[in-house]
Write a protein that holds these residues in place. Sequence first.
Motif, PDB file in Angstrom:
ATOM      1  N   GLU A 581       0.833  -1.192   0.000  1.00  0.00           N
ATOM      2  CA  GLU A 581       0.000   0.000   0.000  1.00  0.00           C
ATOM      3  C   GLU A 581       0.876   1.253   0.000  1.00  0.00           C
ATOM      4  N   LYS A 584       0.421   8.501   1.747  1.00  0.00           N
ATOM      5  CA  LYS A 584       0.501   9.817   1.122  1.00  0.00           C
ATOM      6  C   LYS A 584      -0.037  10.899   2.041  1.00  0.00           C
ATOM      7  N   TYR A 594       4.869  11.374  -0.742  1.00  0.00           N
ATOM      8  CA  TYR A 594       4.808   9.955  -0.433  1.00  0.00           C
ATOM      9  C   TYR A 594       5.819   9.606   0.647  1.00  0.00           C
ATOM     10  N   GLU A 641      -2.915   9.316   4.368  1.00  0.00           N
ATOM     11  CA  GLU A 641      -3.881   8.661   3.489  1.00  0.00           C
ATOM     12  C   GLU A 641      -3.272   7.359   2.979  1.00  0.00           C
ATOM     13  N   ILE A 643      -3.379   4.492   0.184  1.00  0.00           N
ATOM     14  CA  ILE A 643      -3.837   4.133  -1.156  1.00  0.00           C
ATOM     15  C   ILE A 643      -3.697   2.627  -1.302  1.00  0.00           C
ATOM     16  N   LYS A 652       6.737   6.242  -5.634  1.00  0.00           N
ATOM     17  CA  LYS A 652       5.640   6.268  -4.663  1.00  0.00           C
ATOM     18  C   LYS A 652       6.113   5.862  -3.262  1.00  0.00           C
TER      19      LYS A 652
END
Length: 876
Positions: A581, A584, A594, A641, A643, A652
């Motif tokens: 995962e 962020k 990130y 957060e 993702i 990322k």
Amino acid sequence: MSRYEPAQIETKWQKAWDEAQAFLAKRDPAKPKYYVLEMFPYPSGRIHMGHVRNYTMGDVVARYKAAQGFSVLHPMGWDAFGMPAENAAMERGGHPKDWTYGNIADMRGQMKPLGLSIDWTREFATCDPEYYGQQQAMFLDMLEKGLVYRKNAVVNWDPVDMTVLANEQVIDGKGWRSGAAVERRELTQWFFKISDYSEDLLNALDGLTNWPEKVRLMQANWIGKSRGLQFAFETVGAPKGFEKLEVYTTRPDTLMGASFAAISPDHPLAKALEADPQVAAFVAECRKGGTSAEEIEKAEKVGFDTGIRVRHPLDPNWELPVWIANFILMDYGTGAIFGCPGHDQRDFDFATKYSLPIKAVFVAEGAEDAALTEAYVPMKSERVRYVRGFAGDAVQTGDDGVAAAIAHAETNGYGQGVTKFRLRDWGISRQRYWGCPIPVVHCATCGVVPEKKENLPIKLPDDVSFDIPGNPLDRHPTWRDCTCPACGAPARRETDTMDTFVDSSWYYARFTSPRANTPTSLPDAEYWMNVDQYIGGIEHAILHLLYSRFFARAMNETGHLPEKSREPFNALFTQGMVTHEIYKTTDANGRPVYHLPEDVTVFTIADRRVVVMGNVEPPLDMVDDVDAWVRALSDEGLLVEVIPSAKMSKSKKNVVDPMNIIAQFGADTARWFVMSDSPPERDVEWTSAGAEATYKHLARVWALCSRIGEMPADHVGEGDQDLRKATARAVHDVTQAIEGFAFNKAIAGLYGFTNTLSKANASTPVMKEAIRTLAQLMQPMVPHIAESIWAYQGGVGLCCQAAWPKADPALLVDDTVTLPIQINGKRRAEISVAKDLPASEVEKIALANEDVVKFLAGQPVKKIIVVPGRIINVVV
């Protein structure tokens, strides 16, 4: 035994394997061989979890096959040429060689702690002169056989880096590194004649039954066999020498719907018209873009009306305008088409833009004639009703319509049915330094002259610089300037180097004899080839595998591989990715930021998952009010957060460093986890919780081994036969799972067997035999802990060299059967009974079952039905 300490035992056993030369590949005619190979890595400098998964898969197979008595070849090398090394030299200074070999040393140092059963004595890098010198020798052999030639070709040219770019290096029409607008330039290039093998490469796919079907389909589509019509339009108003315009089409049944003809900007007719400034300007604009079909397909469709016309072959009074169009590829078909907007969306868009006629040739079966608002493009296998063309008002498939059109053209003498392939010859020239030099020289007297084999390898010069754009070999006079091998006159070396796909297209063969003074040693190739199991990513399904298949054929024809190896890979497995995962936050300007997994803390509070920046502990007074705590975190900018899981990516930052995992939990934990969580062909999500759970399981196995080791030698238990049966079942199930590449199922079986063993109360010898068998079954996945258990429990020699256990068939026969009990149609309990127990006795046991008694609560039973070996139905 002391507590489980991976750092200590893993180093110990890796040293023991090295001292015993346990993984040295030996050509032994008395033993069957097994060659397992993973696609070798590019030396970027760091391994990642994808590497761990890929090479652990291969290692499981290699260790399993060795235990089964095979002589195993499991090598490792490095795909070491390519632009990244030159880019590093440009950006940081230094030499590509130093950067590359430094990265190789780093990655080798990271891979060895994984305990892979690799024969490191066979290691090589494609940038080793010993390797690319043999590649140059093969080039000369292929040149002599007519498999190599030189011609002008349109390429992607980066005007800033001054080099040819592969299609994959053109992004949105710009060079991937420089960002400059790419030009289509015609250069003299070297080619391998792979197209000569189109039919063979296509037909042989049917025999690759141990390859994934999707890979075979992708290759078949790339080779692209098609049956069509080739014919010539008669031109009107064309320059001398262009009285005919040759066209190839796979849909000749749509010829009656033609509204224009179009040629590639690189077509000879277009070049002949470039004296017109307007034509020259349009063609120049077309050349400011990539050469790939994908790039051209994405670009806006534009054209230039040449004023030339062609006569329709079925009606000399019907003339079609000839356009130069940016979406026509010169290297497919003839570089010229007729446009049928009614049944090709690209042609429809073009015709709409330039107000050209749009006519339907056929409509869907049962449909009325209707004006077209978009192209109608059915599959050729679909039945359609032809409203104009060769079949009158017939209803038939498109395939039948194509066949009818070809037959009509051949009967009436205006065209010929032709089979063509999409596969083009392989252009290997690259205007780069860090690649394999092409071993030819250019002589003013003799022309292009092959270098003599005794002068190989033609080594790259070390004294180069990258402060000037372009290929350093072009401006290196002491390397570039040489003498002609044929006449001795001054000459110039070829300064293009080979596409790096060449380097990776034959390394599997070199591993069979990596120190030979020829590309291969045929006795070694005869013994080790083919690769029995090849493992790698689906992203290499087309080019790498197709080029490797071509090279195997070329090597056979030049005497470097046996006939049996024209298809080099017996079985192919494409593994899934390792995902994680993404974490962020956003900065003050709303841009995404990130974060690495180690930079956040994950909480689960009141069944709610919260991810926080840094190492934060929730205030005690807020634990009961999670919403308030989350709002506070958000106000402070600490809430992260999450993702959903995606492929690990440095950009990322959702990457997990294998070295950190090994340091924290050990290599066995990393190996077990990437094999256990999902089928190997699917993606696996790495989670810290999963890694911790794996480590705890291995620690439990360690403790179980310690407990069994401390049992009194004369201990007599009650479940010897049951444990023997469970052991036999585990051997059978794990063996079947490994054979079927279902490593997650193998591990599931090992979990189950561990639980059975931990609850068993058998005699000491039976317990010890079971734990030793567990070690052997675990050894392919977690070799270090398996060696420790094996040694502690009195196993002879190294566990990795012990013969694979075999299940006694008699112990696999179950004496009992488990029967579910349904009451009024719903399952309420189950019982285990002897297989041959009479139904009347089964009824008594079922009605006496505690769960059944509790559910019936005194209700009278109306009926009980026993289906032998299947189920018990109770009706109340």
